[in-house]
Design an enzyme around this catalytic site. Sequence first.
Site, short mmCIF file in Angstrom:
data_model
loop_
_atom_site.label_atom_id
_atom_site.label_comp_id
_atom_site.label_asym_id
_atom_site.label_seq_id
_atom_site.Cartn_x
_atom_site.Cartn_y
_atom_site.Cartn_z
N LYS A 35 7.52 23.43 -41.26
CA LYS A 35 6.94 24.17 -40.38
C LYS A 35 6.35 23.63 -39.20
O LYS A 35 6.23 22.53 -38.92
CB LYS A 35 5.64 25.00 -41.23
CG LYS A 35 4.51 23.95 -41.44
CD LYS A 35 3.48 24.66 -42.26
CE LYS A 35 2.26 23.78 -42.40
NZ LYS A 35 1.19 24.63 -43.18
N TYR A 256 -11.35 13.37 -12.77
CA TYR A 256 -12.14 14.82 -12.61
C TYR A 256 -13.81 14.51 -12.89
O TYR A 256 -13.70 13.88 -14.48
CB TYR A 256 -11.55 15.68 -13.29
CG TYR A 256 -10.30 16.35 -12.79
CD1 TYR A 256 -10.35 17.08 -11.42
CD2 TYR A 256 -9.20 16.36 -13.31
CE1 TYR A 256 -9.08 17.43 -10.77
CE2 TYR A 256 -8.03 16.77 -12.88
CZ TYR A 256 -8.00 17.41 -11.61
OH TYR A 256 -6.92 18.02 -10.88
#
Length: 362
Positions: A35, A256
Amino acid sequence: MARPLIADIDLDALRHNYAIASELAPGSRSMAVIKANAYGHGAVACAQALESAAPAFAVASLEEAESLLEAGIQRPILLLEGIFETEELARVEALQLWQVVHSDWQLDAVLNHPAAQPLTVWLKLDSGMHRLGYDPESFADRWARLKAASHRVRDIHLISHFASADQADTSQFERQQRTIESVRRRLDAPVCVANSPATLTRPQTHGQWNRPGVMLYGSNPLEGELPPDVSLKPVMTLRSRLIAVQSLPDGEPVGYGARWHTSRPSRIGVVAAGYGDGYDRHAADGTPILVDGHRCPLVGRVSMDMLTVDISHLPDAGVGSEVVLWGGGLSVDEVAAHCNTIGYTLLTGLLPRVPRRYHEGA
């Protein structure tokens, strides 16, 4: 020149890990769980690599099953959450899919469906996780209803899921196992309950079927170390390269928000990889990264397309140096721990813009 970030997928390692799952439970049939695009590795390629060994596959939805069938996969495919609407039953029948039934509306849909041939059902027992399935008393009643409808249903199995088979504290696991065993004996039901951690360390759970998942891809699903006689191989190695190097004096910020500052004159490598590729933005300073085979710490916040790494101790590293973000030589589980998450999320979170390159062996 193409962006250097790529996910190398070693299909021989996948087969090796599947063989371990099978060897650990020689009396069981091991259904390969693929999956979520085979946990980010590519469901079609992984199914094709395992089809000669795996007797069945497990996916989350009809759409995932259809993509495998369209690629020519011929093994049975189990829908782990069953159908999501009654109208899907016609496709389930036409494609001869196996389905989990965990709710009364699904059960009623199966029993009322005018099937030309009986449907294969895996009835879900809620043994204590309290996510999907029937409590033991309700389960016995629904089992009886399915058994009485042999013209509609065939090959009924008991399926359940452990909430804590990966943990050292076994109390919840033992409660679930006692519930499963009680129901199994009462109904003489064939069972499928062992996930990856139970396959690895709980032989008492091995039933007619097991469902190894993340272990197939080389990730350790246990709270502690793998058993000493088990050696899983990483299937995915996420590779990139340095695309720039900054030489900075002491006290300079990187990235950042200026989260990290140099504490000495430093060489900072810029890697072509970021959260826009699926690398976790929450990675802490110090998250390990391999540069030319040497461990280096991530420094500063991960950007969308880039991240930065301290290569001050590697004078020969420079633009073009090879980077491994996880995989061969660096466990995805170790990286995940620095991101306050688990290997599952890193593997399944790798985004489509990262090319997968499939090969056999190293």
